[in-house]
Design an enzyme around this catalytic site. Structure first.
Site, PDB file in Angstrom:
ATOM      1  N   GLU A  36      29.976  23.579  75.916  1.00  0.00           N
ATOM      2  CA  GLU A  36      28.706  24.284  76.091  1.00  0.00           C
ATOM      3  C   GLU A  36      28.222  24.666  74.696  1.00  0.00           C
ATOM      4  O   GLU A  36      29.001  25.140  73.861  1.00  0.00           O
ATOM      5  CB  GLU A  36      28.856  25.544  76.960  1.00  0.00           C
ATOM      6  CG  GLU A  36      27.518  26.292  77.049  1.00  0.00           C
ATOM      7  CD  GLU A  36      27.486  27.438  78.044  1.00  0.00           C
ATOM      8  OE1 GLU A  36      28.507  27.724  78.692  1.00  0.00           O
ATOM      9  OE2 GLU A  36      26.414  28.073  78.149  1.00  0.00           O
ATOM     10  N   ASN A  91      21.715  25.618  77.110  1.00  0.00           N
ATOM     11  CA  ASN A  91      21.097  26.697  77.880  1.00  0.00           C
ATOM     12  C   ASN A  91      19.596  26.698  77.662  1.00  0.00           C
ATOM     13  O   ASN A  91      19.116  26.584  76.525  1.00  0.00           O
ATOM     14  CB  ASN A  91      21.658  28.050  77.438  1.00  0.00           C
ATOM     15  CG  ASN A  91      23.111  28.187  77.808  1.00  0.00           C
ATOM     16  OD1 ASN A  91      23.455  28.499  78.942  1.00  0.00           O
ATOM     17  ND2 ASN A  91      23.990  27.925  76.838  1.00  0.00           N
ATOM     18  N   GLU A 123      21.633  23.989  81.584  1.00  0.00           N
ATOM     19  CA  GLU A 123      21.978  25.201  82.334  1.00  0.00           C
ATOM     20  C   GLU A 123      20.749  26.087  82.475  1.00  0.00           C
ATOM     21  O   GLU A 123      20.053  26.370  81.498  1.00  0.00           O
ATOM     22  CB  GLU A 123      23.091  25.966  81.618  1.00  0.00           C
ATOM     23  CG  GLU A 123      24.387  25.193  81.557  1.00  0.00           C
ATOM     24  CD  GLU A 123      25.557  26.020  81.037  1.00  0.00           C
ATOM     25  OE1 GLU A 123      25.383  27.257  80.844  1.00  0.00           O
ATOM     26  OE2 GLU A 123      26.628  25.447  80.818  1.00  0.00           O
ATOM     27  N   GLU A 210      33.410  30.397  84.576  1.00  0.00           N
ATOM     28  CA  GLU A 210      33.226  30.908  83.207  1.00  0.00           C
ATOM     29  C   GLU A 210      34.191  32.059  82.947  1.00  0.00           C
ATOM     30  O   GLU A 210      34.602  32.745  83.874  1.00  0.00           O
ATOM     31  CB  GLU A 210      31.815  31.478  83.047  1.00  0.00           C
ATOM     32  CG  GLU A 210      30.706  30.459  83.143  1.00  0.00           C
ATOM     33  CD  GLU A 210      29.354  31.125  82.861  1.00  0.00           C
ATOM     34  OE1 GLU A 210      28.666  30.636  81.973  1.00  0.00           O
ATOM     35  OE2 GLU A 210      29.006  32.133  83.516  1.00  0.00           O
TER      36      GLU A 210
HETATM   37  P1  C2E Z   1      26.101  31.895  78.952  1.00  0.00           P
HETATM   38  O1  C2E Z   1      25.281  30.691  78.964  1.00  0.00           O
HETATM   39  O2  C2E Z   1      26.578  32.392  80.257  1.00  0.00           O
HETATM   40  O3  C2E Z   1      27.315  31.650  77.984  1.00  0.00           O
HETATM   41  C1  C2E Z   1      28.572  32.062  78.174  1.00  0.00           C
HETATM   42  C2  C2E Z   1      28.822  33.304  77.419  1.00  0.00           C
HETATM   43  O4  C2E Z   1      30.087  33.761  77.768  1.00  0.00           O
HETATM   44  C3  C2E Z   1      28.856  33.062  75.940  1.00  0.00           C
HETATM   45  O5  C2E Z   1      28.395  34.231  75.322  1.00  0.00           O
HETATM   46  C4  C2E Z   1      30.314  32.929  75.645  1.00  0.00           C
HETATM   47  O6  C2E Z   1      30.656  33.249  74.321  1.00  0.00           O
HETATM   48  C5  C2E Z   1      30.841  33.926  76.593  1.00  0.00           C
HETATM   49  N1  C2E Z   1      32.225  33.641  76.910  1.00  0.00           N
HETATM   50  C6  C2E Z   1      32.780  32.429  77.069  1.00  0.00           C
HETATM   51  N2  C2E Z   1      34.074  32.546  77.415  1.00  0.00           N
HETATM   52  C7  C2E Z   1      34.340  33.849  77.474  1.00  0.00           C
HETATM   53  C8  C2E Z   1      35.520  34.590  77.771  1.00  0.00           C
HETATM   54  O7  C2E Z   1      36.586  34.048  78.089  1.00  0.00           O
HETATM   55  N3  C2E Z   1      35.433  35.937  77.783  1.00  0.00           N
HETATM   56  C9  C2E Z   1      34.271  36.569  77.467  1.00  0.00           C
HETATM   57  N4  C2E Z   1      34.271  37.894  77.467  1.00  0.00           N
HETATM   58  N5  C2E Z   1      33.135  35.890  77.139  1.00  0.00           N
HETATM   59  C10 C2E Z   1      33.181  34.554  77.158  1.00  0.00           C
HETATM   60  P2  C2E Z   1      27.410  34.187  74.134  1.00  0.00           P
HETATM   61  O8  C2E Z   1      27.701  33.075  73.225  1.00  0.00           O
HETATM   62  O9  C2E Z   1      27.382  35.561  73.588  1.00  0.00           O
HETATM   63  O10 C2E Z   1      26.082  33.880  74.852  1.00  0.00           O
HETATM   64  C11 C2E Z   1      25.511  34.776  75.707  1.00  0.00           C
HETATM   65  C12 C2E Z   1      24.368  34.174  76.434  1.00  0.00           C
HETATM   66  O11 C2E Z   1      23.294  33.872  75.521  1.00  0.00           O
HETATM   67  C13 C2E Z   1      24.700  32.849  77.091  1.00  0.00           C
HETATM   68  O12 C2E Z   1      25.318  33.087  78.286  1.00  0.00           O
HETATM   69  C14 C2E Z   1      23.314  32.244  77.257  1.00  0.00           C
HETATM   70  O13 C2E Z   1      22.704  32.733  78.406  1.00  0.00           O
HETATM   71  C15 C2E Z   1      22.607  32.765  76.049  1.00  0.00           C
HETATM   72  N6  C2E Z   1      22.535  31.716  75.041  1.00  0.00           N
HETATM   73  C16 C2E Z   1      23.444  31.361  74.115  1.00  0.00           C
HETATM   74  N7  C2E Z   1      22.994  30.337  73.375  1.00  0.00           N
HETATM   75  C17 C2E Z   1      21.743  30.040  73.837  1.00  0.00           C
HETATM   76  C18 C2E Z   1      20.756  29.072  73.477  1.00  0.00           C
HETATM   77  O14 C2E Z   1      20.926  28.227  72.603  1.00  0.00           O
HETATM   78  N8  C2E Z   1      19.591  29.075  74.216  1.00  0.00           N
HETATM   79  C19 C2E Z   1      19.369  29.970  75.199  1.00  0.00           C
HETATM   80  N9  C2E Z   1      18.214  29.919  75.833  1.00  0.00           N
HETATM   81  N10 C2E Z   1      20.293  30.886  75.565  1.00  0.00           N
HETATM   82  C20 C2E Z   1      21.440  30.920  74.886  1.00  0.00           C
HETATM   83 MG    MG Z   2      25.425  28.965  79.899  1.00  0.00          MG
HETATM   84 MG    MG Z   3      26.889  31.869  82.063  1.00  0.00          MG
END
Ligand code: C2E
Ligand code: MG
Ligand code: MG
Length: 587
Positions: A36, A91, A123, A210
């Site tokens: 991802e 995403n 996604e 996830e």
């Molecule tokens: P998401 O798409 O649901 O991404 C998964 C989030 O869960 C990611 O947070 C990831 O770092 C986190 N995660 C993965 N495995 C674990 C785990 O085992 N434990 C915990 N506590 N967290 C975990 P992240 O990177 O902070 O991203 C947060 C959200 O920001 C993402 O949720 C997504 O909705 C958004 N996002 C990130 N990158 C992009 C992007 O390029 N474009 C858009 N539109 N949204 C983005």
């Molecule tokens: Mg996602």
């Molecule tokens: Mg998610």
């Protein structure tokens, strides 16, 4: 850290937005299936990180498109360099779904980096869909047409609506990490995860869990049937340089050795769709040589196979919904304690019971095993039972026991060789001592084969006497000659007595056979001596025996009488006889 608009503009101008990649792993094989893509700000001093408000700020200020372009473009070019056909999940923000040109932009971007859209998953969070379902439908349709897969992100949170699943052509459900995180601690979370996986399967969608942080969570998700997993347990989001090593490494260890890659049987069986699995189970169920059934906690038949229905003497359908007590009342008393223990969660195997009589009136034995079935919250939801008819097995065991008895208790220590026959005189067991010393060996001692080892002259009389004994039940006592290993014919004496059953009928004959060759030889010798003496006595009418003081005379008749007792007896008796009167020959 919070980012402000000035920083964001500067970061975008300097092309500082970079992708980080988090592994997506096939839970049953441990194989990497893709990554991802998660946006990170590659701050010149603080390094790459995701500011709390980065995405929201970009969305609010119409900058999310540029941000996505920078992140996705770098991701496409990077992953395109990796060997294999790893997938990428990107995403999209809710607002992006309202740009009419979105699908074309993604297409152009991927084409610019030679990244095939078949390997791309988009996604979408549910909140994005709610605002303008019609437009979302249009864009989703275009993305699908281009070959992309569609994934519903953070399923189960926010505005979850089953209507979305119906309205849009999703391929995948992503189970929100809030459920996964609680799953091993809270029953409710586990049930929700199970329900989402089940929903996905019934709609033909794959599920991705996830936020998997522990081994235990990974195991439970595999057991629940989730196909893919993502989380710190497999790897945190990391820059491209780090994921090259991840892509090259061997698969993650899986929950069970059974499910390891390369185990084709396990893999193919798990790849079956739920309906196929069900059909497969049904086929196994019906074809099983043992009786199988599943009872609910009220001990009612939920399902059973034909074999068990036959054993119980009723049709499959007449069992369903009925209790064990209703269907097999004569057995129930015996099995009830085990059923109740199994309902409490105990697995019990290998319990033997007398089985209900067959229509023919035959009784017998069954061997039962009870296996409680648990739901995802570890509650017993029923009992799986297997029933095997072990009547023949027990009979065979009984015979073996009898044979062993013959072998151990009589065979080795005794000069006699024990034997056992059935009521018709067919040999069932012969001591190994006999088998070892007869050239005929084990094969011919079995059944009526032992007769073949007999001297031809002894065959008829032996059969005649055996027949009589078998008919009347009188003890067997027969003598016959058998050839020994060195080719010599030796006399044997076989004696046996019958064993009777409950109705007084003969069930077995037990006996032993003894080598009486020495005895026979001695008897022959004696007979010959006696014959010689008779000849001698005929020639000498009176014998005088004297010890020097007394004289003893024995008449021919007296001697003839004595000959009946053998030569030793003869001499003793001769000594004790008084001679009255007349002079003797040789005096
Ligand atoms: P998401 O798409 O649901 O991404 C998964 C989030 O869960 C990611 O947070 C990831 O770092 C986190 N995660 C993965 N495995 C674990 C785990 O085992 N434990 C915990 N506590 N967290 C975990 P992240 O990177 O902070 O991203 C947060 C959200 O920001 C993402 O949720 C997504 O909705 C958004 N996002 C990130 N990158 C992009 C992007 O390029 N474009 C858009 N539109 N949204 C983005
Ligand atoms: Mg996602
Ligand atoms: Mg998610």
């Amino acid at each position: 850290m919070v980012i402000d608009l000035v920083d964001l503009h500067r970061a975008l101008d300097n092309d500082e937005m970079v992708p980080h990649f988090q592994p997506l792993v096939e839970l049953r094989t441990g194989k990497l299936s893709g990554f991802e893509v998660l946006a990170r700000w590659n701050h010149p001093i603080n390094g790459p990180f995701l500011p709390e408000n980065l995405i929201a700020l970009a969305e609010q200020n119409g900058l999310i498109g540029i941000l996505s372009q920078q992140v996705f473009g770098k991701a496409f070019s990077a992953v395109g360099l990796l060997p294999g056909k790893l997938g990428l999940s990107i995403n999209l923000s809710p607002v992006q779904l309202h740009y009419g040109t979105l699908s074309r932009q993604i297409q152009d971007l991927a084409a610019g980096f030679d990244f095939p859209l078949e390997r791309l998953t988009v996604e979408i969070t549910e909140s994005a869909l709610l605002k303008d379902l019609q437009r979302s439908q249009k864009i989703a349709g275009e993305l699908k047409e281009m070959g992309c897969r569609l994934s519903l992100d953070d399923f189960g949170t926010g505005y979850s609506s089953l209507a979305h699943l119906q309205a849009l052509p999703f391929d995948e459900l992503k189970i929100d990490r809030s459920f996964v995180g609680q799953m091993t601690k809270r029953r409710e979370s586990r049930k929700i995860v199970a329900a989402i996986v089940g929903l996905g399967h019934s709609l033909g969608l794959s599920t991705v869990a996830e936020g998997i942080e522990t081994d235990e969570q990974s195991d439970v998700l595999l057991w629940l049937g989730s196909e893919l997993g993502q989380g710190w347990h497999f790897g945190r989001p990391a820059p491209f340089e780090a994921i090259c090593a991840i892509a090259a490494r061997s698969p993650w260890p899986t929950a069970h050795g059974l499910l390891s890659p390369g185990n084709d049987w396990a893999v193919s069986s798990l790849e079956a769709f739920p309906t196929q699995r069900l059909a497969q189970l049904q086929a196994i169920y019906d074809g099983a040589p043992v009786g199988l059934c599943f009872l609910d906690c009220a001990l009612r038949y939920v399902s059973l196979n034909r074999r068990l229905a036959e054993m119980n003497g009723a049709s499959v359908s007449s069992h369903l919904g009925k209790t064990v007590q209703e269907m097999v009342p004569e057995l129930y008393q015996n099995v009830e304690p085990y059923l109740l223990r199994a309902v409490k969660g105990e697995a019990i195997s290998g319990v033997e019971f007398p089985r209900p009589k067959l229509e023919s009136g035959e009784d017998g034995w069954i061997l039962c095993s009870y296996q409680p079935a648990f739901d995802e919250a570890d509650e017993v939801i029923g009992i799986s039972i297997s029933v095997m008819d072990v009547t023949e097995h027990r009979q065979a065991k009984e015979e073996l026991r009898e044979n062993e008895f013959v072998e151990r208790n009589l065979g080795e220590m005794n000069t006699q060789s024990p034997w056992m026959t059935d009521a018709e005189g067919r040999n069932l067991a012969m001591s190994s001592q006999w088998v070892r010393t007869r050239p005929a060996g084990q094969a011919t001692t079995r059944d009526l084969g032992w007769l073949e080892a007999l001297h031809l002259d002894d065959l008829k009389p032996t059969i005649k006497r055996m027949k009589k004994a078998l008919r009347t039940g009188e003890p067997i006592d027969i003598q016959y000659r058998v050839q020994s290993l060195d080719g010599e014919w030796r006399w044997m004496r076989s004696r046996g007595t019958p064993r009777f059953g409950a109705q007084g009928e003969i069930t077995r004959w037990y006996g032993s056979v003894e080598d009486i060759q020495e005895q026979k030889s001695a008897e022959t010798e004696l007979r010959e001596t006696k014959a010689k003496m008779r000849v001698l006595l005929k020639a000498v009418p009176v014998v005088l025996i004297s010890d020097g003081i007394n004289r003893q005379v024995v008449t021919i008749e007296a001697l003839a009488d004595d000959l009946g007792d053998g030569s030793c007896g003869l001499l003793k008796r001769v000594k004790s006889k008084e001679l009255r009167g007349s002079a003797a020959i040789g005096d």
